[in-house]
Design a protein around this motif. Structure first.
Motif, PDB file in Angstrom:
ATOM      1  N   ALA A 476     -69.774 -14.654  46.496  1.00 53.95           N
ATOM      2  CA  ALA A 476     -69.079 -14.735  45.204  1.00 53.95           C
ATOM      3  C   ALA A 476     -70.047 -14.766  44.031  1.00 53.95           C
ATOM      4  CB  ALA A 476     -68.185 -15.975  45.167  1.00 53.95           C
ATOM      5  N   VAL A 477     -71.339 -14.730  44.312  1.00 49.71           N
ATOM      6  CA  VAL A 477     -72.339 -14.756  43.240  1.00 49.71           C
ATOM      7  C   VAL A 477     -73.291 -13.584  43.429  1.00 49.71           C
ATOM      8  CG1 VAL A 477     -72.172 -17.262  42.991  1.00 49.71           C
ATOM      9  CG2 VAL A 477     -73.908 -16.288  44.503  1.00 49.71           C
ATOM     10  N   PRO A 478     -73.937 -13.140  42.362  1.00 49.01           N
ATOM     11  CA  PRO A 478     -74.912 -12.046  42.499  1.00 49.01           C
ATOM     12  C   PRO A 478     -76.041 -12.441  43.449  1.00 49.01           C
ATOM     13  CG  PRO A 478     -74.364 -12.406  40.199  1.00 49.01           C
ATOM     14  CD  PRO A 478     -73.759 -13.547  40.959  1.00 49.01           C
ATOM     15  N   GLU A 479     -76.659 -11.464  44.032  1.00 51.58           N
ATOM     16  CA  GLU A 479     -77.694 -11.717  45.031  1.00 51.58           C
ATOM     17  C   GLU A 479     -78.849 -12.543  44.472  1.00 51.58           C
ATOM     18  OE1 GLU A 479     -80.449  -9.231  48.251  1.00 51.58           O
ATOM     19  OE2 GLU A 479     -79.066  -8.174  46.903  1.00 51.58           O
ATOM     20  N   GLU A 480     -79.184 -12.344  43.196  1.00 53.59           N
ATOM     21  CA  GLU A 480     -80.332 -13.061  42.633  1.00 53.59           C
ATOM     22  C   GLU A 480     -80.107 -14.577  42.562  1.00 53.59           C
ATOM     23  OE1 GLU A 480     -81.147 -12.069  38.600  1.00 53.59           O
ATOM     24  OE2 GLU A 480     -79.052 -12.191  37.961  1.00 53.59           O
ATOM     25  N   TYR A 481     -78.838 -15.019  42.608  1.00 49.82           N
ATOM     26  CA  TYR A 481     -78.531 -16.444  42.560  1.00 49.82           C
ATOM     27  C   TYR A 481     -78.584 -17.081  43.954  1.00 49.82           C
ATOM     28  CZ  TYR A 481     -76.733 -16.031  37.766  1.00 49.82           C
ATOM     29  OH  TYR A 481     -76.605 -15.829  36.412  1.00 49.82           O
TER      30      TYR A 481
END
Length: 522
Positions: A476-481
């Protein structure tokens, strides 16, 4: 953030071992001579015991005030507060003893005092007790055995030869200001005249949960005198609740102990920063970090206040990661949640999240700053008169706003923070604050209306610890997070007109953390 008698088989052997005939069991501690010549020799040629008067503990006057509060609440009833029994770690080895926090609070005793001891508050005519209270208090414990006794060298739990010097009855009385008596007299003291109050008996209030032997004694007395056990459990619960609530506001002695614990903890974090380059070289680098802090806790205090969380990389998204088996890698953050427990048993509880290589990446800094903004907003509202739960509401509202700015919330901020929403809690699932003191989660048995719904008063000490946790598997969050966990935790004292951050000397901002790490490792 995370309490005797001589050793007997029932305390120290597994059920399989108990099935073995006594003569077939090996007791490594009992392989000693039993001849009369040996006993006579062991009892001779020892230096005389120190009989000088012991000074009164600094905690004693404050403990007396706390007992007076208990006396006022339970006037006419016998109050029984056990320290607790030693706890077996494996076979015939125990964990280091730590008394129940209520016992420590009411006696002023800290580290290593006193296994199996029991505080008994005996009701007397109102106003004629200790310091004008309604009770006379006596501390029952197993005192030091003379060097002319066999216990001196045969008893692995209480003998000075095995466990070191222990106080005499007189010494303990001088130190605590309490009457003292031998545990041999305890049963009569606890059960005398006890019974159903409806027929003239004396009610016992027992602090349960630390001493099974004492619970068995009291419950047996209740059964034998026709006292309702279920009703008594509820009454005992009121004692547990009250002794927990009594710790919501700290006195001046307690606050100074908290300051000392915080100061030692800050030095422990310095140790962590210095050891990080070494930690990066080991497969279990988290253990290197954990070990550095533990050394500081044992050097300056009694122990850890709770198991240290040293969580690097994705482990930082596990709220109570205490395995600490992971590596510490360049480019990751390491979240360290740790506290030194003082000899008085008061503990700090501080968390910092550090870039392993000394520099935050842009996304790490963005997440860290969001958590810092939430912590600062929560701290800004702390003052007498607000409700405890407002601290959490303030912090998570800031976090929800940041999550919304990053496009992560599936609903509006207003809907998310409403009771019907709470979607932001996916990334901040825990409470923002808890009371702190003798227990890392202090006062936990207090009534909800005095804790979560309670109004802040000067002398309260608690944490502020918002966080954001983005698990590596969170789609549910971008990969960088993903794989980033950040928590910032400080210890807060409510003052007459606001609040003091007791741990403010430890770097908190991203720039200050980078400068701190460069100073130690640059």
């Amino acid at each position: 953030m995370t309490e005797s008698a001589s050793m007997t088989p029932s305390h120290h052997e597994s059920s399989h071992e108990q099935d073995q005939p006594l003569e077939n069991r090996v007791d490594n501690r009992s392989q000693r001579p039993t001849s009369e010549a040996f006993k006579e020799f062991m009892a001779s040629s020892w230096a005389p015991a120190d009989t000088s008067e012991a000074p009164l503990n600094a905690s004693a006057p404050f403990a007396a005030q706390r007992r007076a509060a208990v006396s006022a609440r339970f006037s006419g009833e016998r109050v029984v507060v056990p320290a607790g029994e030693p706890k077996v770690r494996s076979n015939d080895t125990d964990y280091r003893f730590r008394a129940h926090s209520a016992f420590s609070h009411l006696t002023g005793l800290g580290a290593d005092h006193e296994p199996s001891a029991v505080l008994v508050m005996q009701p007397v005519e109102p106003g004629t007790g200790d310091d004008g209270s309604d009770h006379e208090s006596t501390l029952y414990f197993h005192p030091l055995a003379g060097r002319d006794s066999e216990e001196f060298y045969t008893n692995a739990r209480t003998g000075e030869f095995w466990v070191g010097a222990r106080p005499t009855l007189a010494e303990m009385s001088q130190r605590t200001g309490l009457r003292t008596a031998d545990l041999a007299d305890l049963e009569v003291a606890v059960t005398k005249d006890a019974g159903a109050v409806e027929i003239g008996g004396l009610r016992i209030r027992l602090l349960r949960g630390s001493d099974l032997t004492m619970e068995a004694l009291v419950d047996t007395s209740r059964i034998n005198t026709g006292v309702d056990l279920e009703a008594s459990d509820a009454l005992d619960g009121e004692l547990t609740e009250f002794t927990s609530e009594l710790r919501l506001v700290k006195d001046e002695w307690e606050i100074e102990e908290m300051r000392g614990s915080v100061a030692a903890t800050l030095r422990g974090f310095d140790d962590i920063v210095r050891i990080l380059p070494t930690a990066r070289e080991h497969d279990r680098g988290e253990r290197v970090v954990e070990g550095a802090f533990f050394a500081r806790a044992r050097l300056e205090g009694n122990d850890l206040g709770y198991d240290t969380i040293a969580a690097s990389g994705n482990n930082a998204t596990v709220l109570h990661w205490i395995r600490n088996t992971g590596s510490v890698r360049d480019g990751e953050l390491i979240l360290v949640d740790a506290g030194v427990e003082a000899d008085s048993l008061y503990t700090a509880d501080i968390t910092r999240t550090l870039p392993v290589n000394g520099t935050f990446s842009p996304v790490q800094r963005r997440i860290y700053q969001a958590v810092l903004d939430a912590a600062d907003a929560a701290f800004a509202i702390v003052k007498p008169g607000i409700r405890f739960r407002e601290i959490h509401q303030t912090a998570v509202t800031v976090l929800a706003q940041r999550l919304d700015e990053w496009g992560l919330l599936p609903v509006s901020v207003e809907e998310a923070v409403s009771p019907q929403g709470q979607q932001h809690r996916r990334w901040m699932p825990h409470g923002t604050s808890h009371h702190l003191g003798l227990d890392v989660h202090d006062c936990a048995q207090a009534k909800k209306e005095l804790y979560l719904d309670g109004v802040l008063e000067p002398g309260m000490v608690f944490t502020i610890e918002p966080g954001l946790y983005f698990k590596a598997e969170d789609l549910a969050v971008p990969e960088e997070y993903r794989g980033i966990g950040v928590r910032i935790e400080d210890d807060i004292l409510v003052t007459a007109d606001g609040a003091e951050n007791l741990s403010a000397a430890l770097p908190r901002t991203p720039d200050d953390i980078e400068a701190w790490m460069a100073h130690h490792n640059g």
